[in-house]
Design an enzyme around this catalytic site. Sequence first.
Site, PDB file in Angstrom:
ATOM      1  N   GLY A  31       0.803  -1.219   0.000  1.00 56.24           N
ATOM      2  CA  GLY A  31       0.000   0.000   0.000  1.00 56.24           C
ATOM      3  C   GLY A  31       0.832   1.264   0.000  1.00 56.24           C
ATOM      4  O   GLY A  31       2.022   1.241  -0.313  1.00 56.24           O
ATOM      5  N   LEU A  33       0.243   3.557  -2.127  1.00 59.00           N
ATOM      6  CA  LEU A  33       0.542   3.351  -3.547  1.00 59.00           C
ATOM      7  C   LEU A  33       1.032   4.635  -4.212  1.00 59.00           C
ATOM      8  O   LEU A  33       0.480   5.712  -3.992  1.00 59.00           O
ATOM      9  CB  LEU A  33      -0.717   2.824  -4.252  1.00 59.00           C
ATOM     10  CG  LEU A  33      -1.254   1.504  -3.672  1.00 59.00           C
ATOM     11  CD1 LEU A  33      -2.591   1.136  -4.317  1.00 59.00           C
ATOM     12  CD2 LEU A  33      -0.250   0.363  -3.828  1.00 59.00           C
ATOM     13  N   GLY A  36       5.314   4.182  -8.784  1.00 52.19           N
ATOM     14  CA  GLY A  36       5.987   2.899  -9.016  1.00 52.19           C
ATOM     15  C   GLY A  36       4.962   1.764  -9.043  1.00 52.19           C
ATOM     16  O   GLY A  36       4.954   0.930  -9.959  1.00 52.19           O
ATOM     17  N   HIS A  37       4.062   1.751  -8.052  1.00 54.98           N
ATOM     18  CA  HIS A  37       3.018   0.716  -8.024  1.00 54.98           C
ATOM     19  C   HIS A  37       2.094   0.836  -9.240  1.00 54.98           C
ATOM     20  O   HIS A  37       1.676  -0.166  -9.810  1.00 54.98           O
ATOM     21  CB  HIS A  37       2.158   0.862  -6.758  1.00 54.98           C
ATOM     22  CG  HIS A  37       2.900   0.677  -5.472  1.00 54.98           C
ATOM     23  ND1 HIS A  37       3.078   1.686  -4.554  1.00 54.98           N
ATOM     24  CD2 HIS A  37       3.506  -0.412  -4.940  1.00 54.98           C
ATOM     25  CE1 HIS A  37       3.747   1.236  -3.515  1.00 54.98           C
ATOM     26  NE2 HIS A  37       4.039  -0.027  -3.716  1.00 54.98           N
ATOM     27  N   VAL A 176      10.718   3.374 -10.890  1.00 49.24           N
ATOM     28  CA  VAL A 176      10.163   4.690 -11.245  1.00 49.24           C
ATOM     29  C   VAL A 176      10.793   5.698 -10.285  1.00 49.24           C
ATOM     30  O   VAL A 176      10.868   5.459  -9.075  1.00 49.24           O
ATOM     31  CB  VAL A 176       8.625   4.701 -11.131  1.00 49.24           C
ATOM     32  CG1 VAL A 176       8.070   6.086 -11.443  1.00 49.24           C
ATOM     33  CG2 VAL A 176       8.025   3.669 -12.092  1.00 49.24           C
ATOM     34  N   SER A 185       9.353   5.369  -3.358  1.00 49.57           N
ATOM     35  CA  SER A 185       9.203   4.397  -2.273  1.00 49.57           C
ATOM     36  C   SER A 185       8.186   4.939  -1.279  1.00 49.57           C
ATOM     37  O   SER A 185       8.141   6.153  -1.032  1.00 49.57           O
ATOM     38  CB  SER A 185      10.555   4.211  -1.567  1.00 49.57           C
ATOM     39  OG  SER A 185      10.363   3.609  -0.304  1.00 49.57           O
ATOM     40  N   ARG A 187       8.402   4.651   1.685  1.00 50.42           N
ATOM     41  CA  ARG A 187       9.167   5.147   2.840  1.00 50.42           C
ATOM     42  C   ARG A 187       9.727   6.558   2.599  1.00 50.42           C
ATOM     43  O   ARG A 187      10.240   7.156   3.535  1.00 50.42           O
ATOM     44  CB  ARG A 187      10.295   4.185   3.192  1.00 50.42           C
ATOM     45  CG  ARG A 187       9.791   2.898   3.833  1.00 50.42           C
ATOM     46  CD  ARG A 187      10.934   2.029   4.330  1.00 50.42           C
ATOM     47  NE  ARG A 187      10.469   0.945   5.157  1.00 50.42           N
ATOM     48  CZ  ARG A 187      10.322  -0.317   4.752  1.00 50.42           C
ATOM     49  NH1 ARG A 187      10.579  -0.652   3.513  1.00 50.42           N
ATOM     50  NH2 ARG A 187       9.896  -1.244   5.601  1.00 50.42           N
TER      51      ARG A 187
END
Length: 280
Positions: A31, A33, A36-37, A176, A185, A187
Site C-alpha cells: 500500500g 501506492l 511505481g506501483h 520509477v 518508495s 518510505r
Amino acid sequence: MKIIRKPEELQKTIEELKKKGKTVGLVPTMGALHAGHISLMKKSVSQNDITVVSVYVNPIQFGPNEDYEKYPRPVEHDIKVCKDNKVDFLFLPTNKTLYNDNFSTYIYNNKLAKIMCGVTRPIHFQGVCTVVSKLFNIAMPAKAYFGLKDYQQYVIVKQMAKDLNFNIKVIGCPIVREKSGIAMSSRNTYLSEKAKQDACGIYKSLCLAKKQFSAGKKLNDIKKNIEKNILAIPTSKIDYVELRNSENLDLATDKDKSIVIAVAVKVANVRLIDNIVCKK
Ligand code: PAF
C-alpha cells in the site's frame, strides 16, 4: 472494482474466472501506492484479463526494531488509485484472516536471503517469501509483478517460484523515479525536504558508477568511488554497497558482463535502498 478481504473468497472468485478462461495478473503491495506501483498495475492490466492488487503490511517481514507500526496505511487513497487504474480486485486481508493462530510454516531462501539486505534484516526475506507464496496460492496468477527497486526481493521471489514449482511468471518492472532521481518508495514520506534533496546523491553516484563500468573501470575502484560519493551526502550512513551478478547475485567479478550495483543507505536515519543494472 471489487474489494475482497477474505482469502477464501478471493480464491473462489479467481477459480471461477479461470474456469471461464480468464488470465490473472497479481500486483502484491504494502500500500501507500505511488507511481511505481501504478506502473506495475498498468503492466498487469495490459497483459491479463483480470488484475488483482493486494495491499497488506505484512508483519512477519519486519524486524523487532523496524517500522511496522509507523508504515503508512492510507487505505482510502489506495482504493482510489486501484479504481482509477482499472484494477479488478483489491485484496485487503487482515493479520487475522491471513495468519491463523497456529501459523507455523515459513518459506526461506537459504542462500540469497543471507546477503545484502539479509545481513541487517535477517528475517525479512523469510517474511516476504512466506506472504508472497500465500498470495500466489490465493490469487493463482499466471503473472506477478514486482518493482526492481527491491532488486534482491525480485531475484529471491523468482528463485522461489522456480524452486517451488509455482507456475507463475515473475515479472520485474523498471524503477520509477521522482524528477530529482530519487527512487519512488512508500518510505520516502519519512524524509524531510532537505533529506530528500540530499538523498538524490545516491542515484547520482549510481549513474556515475554505471558510466565507469561501461568504460571498463575495475569493480574495486568503482565501489570505492560510490562509497566516497555517498559518504559525502550529509547525515548519510552506508549499510552496504554491493556489486553483484545481476542474474544470481553472486559477487561480481571484473569478467561479468551484467552486474547490479545495489546500495542501502541511511539518510537522516531513514534507510533507503536503490540499485542500477550495468551492462558491458
Ligand atoms: O515489496 C513489497 O511491497 C513487499 O515486500 C511485498 C512483495 C508486497 C510482500 O509483502
